[in-house]
Design a protein around this motif. Structure first.
Motif, mmCIF file in Angstrom:
data_model
loop_
_atom_site.group_PDB
_atom_site.id
_atom_site.type_symbol
_atom_site.label_atom_id
_atom_site.label_comp_id
_atom_site.label_asym_id
_atom_site.label_seq_id
_atom_site.Cartn_x
_atom_site.Cartn_y
_atom_site.Cartn_z
ATOM 1 N N ASP A 136 0.866 -1.186 0.000
ATOM 2 C CA ASP A 136 0.000 0.000 0.000
ATOM 3 C C ASP A 136 0.898 1.230 0.000
ATOM 4 O OD1 ASP A 136 -1.998 1.808 0.235
ATOM 5 O OD2 ASP A 136 -2.502 1.347 2.308
ATOM 6 N N HIS A 137 1.240 1.661 -1.171
ATOM 7 C CA HIS A 137 2.224 2.735 -1.311
ATOM 8 C C HIS A 137 1.643 3.863 -2.159
ATOM 9 C CE1 HIS A 137 2.940 1.947 -5.597
ATOM 10 N NE2 HIS A 137 2.519 0.754 -5.263
ATOM 11 N N PRO A 138 2.147 5.072 -2.007
ATOM 12 C CA PRO A 138 1.723 6.142 -2.907
ATOM 13 C C PRO A 138 2.496 6.062 -4.215
ATOM 14 C CG PRO A 138 3.308 7.001 -1.362
ATOM 15 C CD PRO A 138 3.097 5.554 -0.983
ATOM 16 N N ILE A 139 1.994 6.702 -5.240
ATOM 17 C CA ILE A 139 2.694 6.752 -6.521
ATOM 18 C C ILE A 139 2.250 8.027 -7.230
ATOM 19 C CG2 ILE A 139 0.991 5.584 -7.972
ATOM 20 C CD1 ILE A 139 4.760 4.825 -8.089
ATOM 21 N N ILE A 140 3.083 8.507 -8.130
ATOM 22 C CA ILE A 140 2.724 9.648 -8.979
ATOM 23 C C ILE A 140 2.660 9.150 -10.410
ATOM 24 C CG2 ILE A 140 3.398 11.934 -9.815
ATOM 25 C CD1 ILE A 140 4.901 12.346 -7.164
ATOM 26 N N VAL A 141 1.531 9.406 -11.084
ATOM 27 C CA VAL A 141 1.338 8.980 -12.474
ATOM 28 C C VAL A 141 0.871 10.179 -13.290
ATOM 29 C CG1 VAL A 141 0.110 7.427 -14.032
ATOM 30 C CG2 VAL A 141 0.731 6.648 -11.737
ATOM 31 N N LEU A 142 1.591 10.480 -14.356
ATOM 32 C CA LEU A 142 1.261 11.596 -15.237
ATOM 33 C C LEU A 142 0.848 11.055 -16.604
ATOM 34 C CD1 LEU A 142 4.372 13.842 -14.395
ATOM 35 C CD2 LEU A 142 2.130 13.826 -13.268
ATOM 36 N N ALA A 143 -0.115 11.729 -17.256
ATOM 37 C CA ALA A 143 -0.651 11.222 -18.536
ATOM 38 C C ALA A 143 -0.730 12.352 -19.554
ATOM 39 C CB ALA A 143 -2.035 10.607 -18.320
ATOM 40 N N PRO A 144 0.134 12.349 -20.570
ATOM 41 C CA PRO A 144 0.086 13.390 -21.603
ATOM 42 C C PRO A 144 -0.963 13.082 -22.666
ATOM 43 C CG PRO A 144 1.898 11.908 -22.052
ATOM 44 C CD PRO A 144 1.269 11.430 -20.761
ATOM 45 N N SER A 145 -1.465 14.153 -23.300
ATOM 46 C CA SER A 145 -2.425 13.966 -24.389
ATOM 47 C C SER A 145 -1.936 14.551 -25.710
ATOM 48 C CB SER A 145 -3.779 14.603 -24.024
ATOM 49 O OG SER A 145 -3.649 16.002 -23.868
ATOM 50 N N THR A 146 -0.818 15.278 -25.692
ATOM 51 C CA THR A 146 -0.240 15.841 -26.916
ATOM 52 C C THR A 146 1.266 15.599 -26.905
ATOM 53 O OG1 THR A 146 0.277 18.023 -25.991
ATOM 54 C CG2 THR A 146 -1.966 17.696 -26.819
ATOM 55 N N VAL A 147 1.889 15.897 -28.046
ATOM 56 C CA VAL A 147 3.344 15.721 -28.129
ATOM 57 C C VAL A 147 4.045 16.720 -27.215
ATOM 58 C CG1 VAL A 147 5.336 15.860 -29.672
ATOM 59 C CG2 VAL A 147 3.223 14.740 -30.440
ATOM 60 N N ARG A 148 3.621 17.989 -27.270
ATOM 61 C CA ARG A 148 4.256 18.981 -26.389
ATOM 62 C C ARG A 148 4.043 18.629 -24.922
ATOM 63 N NH1 ARG A 148 6.335 24.372 -25.669
ATOM 64 N NH2 ARG A 148 6.870 24.265 -23.448
ATOM 65 N N GLU A 149 2.864 18.132 -24.610
ATOM 66 C CA GLU A 149 2.601 17.750 -23.224
ATOM 67 C C GLU A 149 3.486 16.572 -22.815
ATOM 68 O OE1 GLU A 149 -1.657 18.836 -21.878
ATOM 69 O OE2 GLU A 149 -1.544 16.651 -21.907
ATOM 70 N N THR A 150 3.764 15.685 -23.769
ATOM 71 C CA THR A 150 4.683 14.578 -23.470
ATOM 72 C C THR A 150 6.042 15.120 -23.076
ATOM 73 O OG1 THR A 150 3.535 13.128 -25.040
ATOM 74 C CG2 THR A 150 5.763 12.498 -24.399
ATOM 75 N N TYR A 151 6.497 16.145 -23.802
ATOM 76 C CA TYR A 151 7.786 16.760 -23.472
ATOM 77 C C TYR A 151 7.728 17.360 -22.067
ATOM 78 C CZ TYR A 151 12.072 19.468 -24.188
ATOM 79 O OH TYR A 151 13.338 19.982 -24.076
ATOM 80 N N ASP A 152 6.709 18.186 -21.832
ATOM 81 C CA ASP A 152 6.628 18.904 -20.549
ATOM 82 C C ASP A 152 6.473 17.939 -19.368
ATOM 83 O OD1 ASP A 152 6.824 21.245 -21.974
ATOM 84 O OD2 ASP A 152 4.668 21.631 -21.976
ATOM 85 N N LEU A 153 5.611 16.945 -19.525
ATOM 86 C CA LEU A 153 5.359 16.040 -18.398
ATOM 87 C C LEU A 153 6.519 15.072 -18.158
ATOM 88 C CD1 LEU A 153 1.522 15.248 -18.696
ATOM 89 C CD2 LEU A 153 2.695 16.876 -17.193
ATOM 90 N N THR A 154 7.312 14.805 -19.201
ATOM 91 C CA THR A 154 8.517 13.998 -18.971
ATOM 92 C C THR A 154 9.490 14.764 -18.077
ATOM 93 O OG1 THR A 154 8.272 12.871 -21.097
ATOM 94 C CG2 THR A 154 10.450 12.814 -20.074
ATOM 95 N N VAL A 155 9.674 16.054 -18.368
ATOM 96 C CA VAL A 155 10.521 16.880 -17.499
ATOM 97 C C VAL A 155 9.933 16.916 -16.084
ATOM 98 C CG1 VAL A 155 11.390 19.208 -17.065
ATOM 99 C CG2 VAL A 155 11.376 18.284 -19.401
ATOM 100 N N THR A 156 8.620 17.102 -16.002
ATOM 101 C CA THR A 156 7.958 17.140 -14.697
ATOM 102 C C THR A 156 8.137 15.813 -13.946
ATOM 103 O OG1 THR A 156 6.300 18.684 -15.543
ATOM 104 C CG2 THR A 156 5.746 17.498 -13.535
ATOM 105 N N ALA A 157 8.070 14.704 -14.673
ATOM 106 C CA ALA A 157 8.234 13.386 -14.036
ATOM 107 C C ALA A 157 9.600 13.286 -13.368
ATOM 108 C CB ALA A 157 8.055 12.279 -15.073
#
Length: 381
Positions: A136-157
């Motif tokens: 029972d652990h916490p986790i952070i999961v991010l989900a992009p919907s565009t190519v630019r968002e993939t870039y931004d959320l990868t940095v955020t990850a």
């Protein structure tokens, strides 16, 4: 390509790889699998150019173990895979969560289970991302919907992984991963990077798992003169096993959760489109959010007051945002390319409100179309 390479026609997986480099990733270990393979292919060529290391491992289990080892050694580390490979990584993801090792795991989802629809899109790993590993652990999961968002959320990850000392999952899908879009990349000087917090005390006074006021313990790479023990068993603040000490066990689990829970305002990321006067809300993420945005535009064109809440953070679930908007609309439509994995969380967020929650699901390897969502919107208006 123009403007020193900042204006690009990029694939989502390419954006992920380039963003990882921009975030400071200098280690990748993985095993090829569609539709994530391009991330490994690009990093195999690009990492050596920046002094980084690429390893194609014998399988996904070894890949995740290598990423953990690299992170303990001080590298920002990444692996990328798809559904079946993601499953094989789960035991070591649990180890990283327990021992508070920062790392990033990319899952470019495809239809399953097993090899299922290996080249077609799905959103079937939402619950696997949250609960795939043991405990029972916490986790952070991010989900992009565009190519630019993939870039931004990868940095955020990477930033979240380093700041909160935890594995972070980027949950993409075959549509976003293989889509090509024109993007304007940020200037490297504009990208804010987070580095893991180092101890401020001399080695002899270092207590490796004692948290600071922000709930996060400093983390120094091995081999820097700071000695510590690391175990996947329940451990005390010194890092030594304490499996028969129930008070220590409870305190450790509480600390693991609190370091995420007390930073929800920073971690939970959403976008709102036309929600101010919306009477019906579309809650969507990933590729389905693209159709949701188009459906809201179509509805508005027909005089229907529809809005979109797009979740960029899936876990921790944006319950407060859903509840706030749920107080103002008559219905919430939840399109997902699965049989309904996140709709239950939406229902839980608004369980005491007089709002109808309607799932809209597709799991045949095709995207949910804007017209399908529009038709559902009209049913409740």
């Amino acid at each position: 390509m123009s403007d020193n390479g900042r204006v690009r026609l990029m694939q989502g997986n390419e954006a992920c790889a380039e963003a990882a480099l921009a975030a400071g990733c200098r280690f990748f270990a993985g095993y090829p699998i569609t539709p994530a393979t391009e991330i490994a292919e690009i990093l195999a060529a690009r990492l050596p150019q920046v002094g980084g290391t690429f390893i194609q491992m014998e399988d996904e289990l070894g890949s995740m173990a290598a990423v953990i080892g690299a992170s303990i050694g001080g590298k920002k580390a990444l692996t990328a895979t798809s559904g079946p490979g993601f499953t094989l990584k789960q035991e070591n993801i649990g180890y990283a969560a327990m021992t508070q090792i920062p790392c990033v795991i990319v899952d470019v989802q495809r239809g399953g289970p097993s090899t299922g629809l290996p080249t077609l899109p799905a959103q079937g790993d939402v619950m696997q991302a949250r609960w795939g590993t043991h405990g029972d652990h916490p986790i952070i999961v991010l989900a992009p919907s565009t190519v630019r968002e993939t870039y931004d959320l990868t940095v955020t990850a990477f930033n979240f992984a380093e700041k909160f000392r935890t594995p972070v999952i980027l949950l993409s899908d075959a549509v976003v991963g293989h889509l090509r879009e024109k993007v304007v990349l940020p200037d490297p000087s504009e990208i804010a990077l987070v580095e893991r917090k180092a101890p401020t005390v001399p080695p002899g006074e270092y207590t490796p798992f004692r948290p600071d006021a922000d709930g996060i313990p400093p983390f120094v790479p091995v081999g820097r003169g700071y000695r510590y023990h690391m175990t996947s068993n329940v451990y005390d603040e010194g890092g030594f096993p304490a499996t028969n000490n129930h008070a220590v066990a409870r305190q450790l689990m509480e600390r693991l959760h609190q370091k995420i829970d007390q930073h929800l305002d920073e971690i939970v990321l959403t976008d709102e489109i036309a929600t101010q006067d919306a009477e019906v809300l579309v809650f969507a993420y990933g590729a389905s959010a693209r159709s949701g945005k188009a459906a809201v535009k179509l509805a508005r064109g027909q005089g229907i007051k529809a809005g979109l809440l797009k979740a960029k953070t899936l876990w921790p679930f944006p319950a407060a945002q859903v509840k706030r908007l749920g107080e103002r609309v008559k219905a919430i439509i939840v399109p997902e390319m699965n049989t309904g994995q996140l709709v239950g969380e939406v229902e839980r967020a608004v369980r005491r409100l007089p709002v109808e929650v309607l799932p809209l699901n597709r799991y045949d390897g095709l995207m949910i179309s804007p017209e399908q969502i529009l038709a559902k919107i009209k049913e409740v208006m």
